[in-house]
Design a protein around this motif. Structure first.
Motif, PDB file in Angstrom:
ATOM      1  N   GLN A  28      -7.666  -7.462   2.144  1.00  0.00           N
ATOM      2  CA  GLN A  28      -8.125  -8.347   3.209  1.00  0.00           C
ATOM      3  C   GLN A  28      -7.603  -9.766   3.020  1.00  0.00           C
ATOM      4  O   GLN A  28      -7.432 -10.501   3.991  1.00  0.00           O
ATOM      5  CB  GLN A  28      -9.645  -8.372   3.251  1.00  0.00           C
ATOM      6  N   VAL A  29      -7.314 -10.141   1.778  1.00  0.00           N
ATOM      7  CA  VAL A  29      -6.893 -11.499   1.476  1.00  0.00           C
ATOM      8  C   VAL A  29      -5.382 -11.614   1.336  1.00  0.00           C
ATOM      9  O   VAL A  29      -4.759 -12.495   1.931  1.00  0.00           O
ATOM     10  CB  VAL A  29      -7.582 -11.997   0.177  1.00  0.00           C
ATOM     11  N   ILE A  30      -4.770 -10.709   0.557  1.00  0.00           N
ATOM     12  CA  ILE A  30      -3.337 -10.841   0.246  1.00  0.00           C
ATOM     13  C   ILE A  30      -2.487  -9.714   0.808  1.00  0.00           C
ATOM     14  O   ILE A  30      -1.314  -9.595   0.470  1.00  0.00           O
ATOM     15  CB  ILE A  30      -3.111 -10.957  -1.278  1.00  0.00           C
ATOM     16  N   GLY A  31      -3.038  -8.895   1.670  1.00  0.00           N
ATOM     17  CA  GLY A  31      -2.272  -7.808   2.263  1.00  0.00           C
ATOM     18  C   GLY A  31      -2.147  -6.635   1.293  1.00  0.00           C
ATOM     19  O   GLY A  31      -2.850  -6.559   0.293  1.00  0.00           O
ATOM     20  N   ASP A  32      -1.234  -5.733   1.598  1.00  0.00           N
ATOM     21  CA  ASP A  32      -1.031  -4.558   0.743  1.00  0.00           C
ATOM     22  C   ASP A  32      -0.632  -5.010  -0.653  1.00  0.00           C
ATOM     23  O   ASP A  32       0.349  -5.732  -0.835  1.00  0.00           O
ATOM     24  CB  ASP A  32       0.050  -3.641   1.315  1.00  0.00           C
ATOM     25  N   THR A  33      -1.392  -4.577  -1.638  1.00  0.00           N
ATOM     26  CA  THR A  33      -1.124  -4.987  -3.004  1.00  0.00           C
ATOM     27  C   THR A  33       0.115  -4.285  -3.538  1.00  0.00           C
ATOM     28  O   THR A  33       0.327  -3.101  -3.282  1.00  0.00           O
ATOM     29  CB  THR A  33      -2.330  -4.693  -3.909  1.00  0.00           C
ATOM     30  N   GLN A  34       0.929  -5.045  -4.257  1.00  0.00           N
ATOM     31  CA  GLN A  34       2.177  -4.502  -4.785  1.00  0.00           C
ATOM     32  C   GLN A  34       2.166  -4.431  -6.303  1.00  0.00           C
ATOM     33  O   GLN A  34       2.536  -3.421  -6.876  1.00  0.00           O
ATOM     34  CB  GLN A  34       3.348  -5.352  -4.311  1.00  0.00           C
ATOM     35  N   HIS A  35       1.786  -5.529  -6.960  1.00  0.00           N
ATOM     36  CA  HIS A  35       1.806  -5.596  -8.415  1.00  0.00           C
ATOM     37  C   HIS A  35       0.590  -6.369  -8.901  1.00  0.00           C
ATOM     38  O   HIS A  35       0.077  -7.227  -8.193  1.00  0.00           O
ATOM     39  CB  HIS A  35       3.053  -6.323  -8.927  1.00  0.00           C
ATOM     40  N   ALA A  36       0.201  -6.096 -10.139  1.00  0.00           N
ATOM     41  CA  ALA A  36      -0.861  -6.867 -10.793  1.00  0.00           C
ATOM     42  C   ALA A  36      -0.504  -6.986 -12.269  1.00  0.00           C
ATOM     43  O   ALA A  36      -0.066  -6.012 -12.890  1.00  0.00           O
ATOM     44  CB  ALA A  36      -2.209  -6.183 -10.626  1.00  0.00           C
ATOM     45  N   PHE A  37      -0.658  -8.194 -12.806  1.00  0.00           N
ATOM     46  CA  PHE A  37      -0.302  -8.440 -14.200  1.00  0.00           C
ATOM     47  C   PHE A  37      -1.380  -9.269 -14.878  1.00  0.00           C
ATOM     48  O   PHE A  37      -1.954 -10.170 -14.269  1.00  0.00           O
ATOM     49  CB  PHE A  37       1.031  -9.197 -14.299  1.00  0.00           C
TER      50      PHE A  37
END
Length: 114
Positions: A28-37
């Protein structure tokens, strides 16, 4: 870009990409999530197609790095859009050239070419 001093619940970065409720809230905030570190033990950065969430008590220390990433990302978006527009113009020019070569077959093409 969203910078937060804390994120609740505090988890390891990949746990936010669970495909369930946590990821749905992030979308809802950053769109489709791609990566997380995990940047540090307490800091996490999550990239989405519409933004970046940087959360943790020491995240402001990494602001310069984040701004450099965003500068590169904005340039990438500009170049992508620029070349997409060039391809559209090239297709339109090819169509105009085709109409110019066959103008004698149908005189109404002259008005369309103009």
């Amino acid at each position: 870009v969203f910078i937060a001093e804390k994120i609740t619940p505090k988890l390891r970065a990949l746990r936010y990409l669970d495909g369930d409720a946590l990821e749905a809230e992030l979308k809802q905030v950053i769109g489709d999530t791609q990566h997380a570190f995990d940047i540090t033990e307490n800091d996490v950065v999550i990239f989405g197609n519409a933004g970046v969430l940087f959360a943790g008590p020491e995240c402001i220390r990494h602001e310069t790095l984040l701004l450099a990433y965003l500068a590169l990302k904005s340039r990438e978006d500009f170049v992508t859009n620029f070349f997409n527009r060039l391809f559209i113009i090239a297709e339109q020019m090819a169509e105009q050239q085709r109409l110019i070569h066959v103008y004698y077959e149908d005189p109404t093409h002259v008005n369309h070419i103009r």
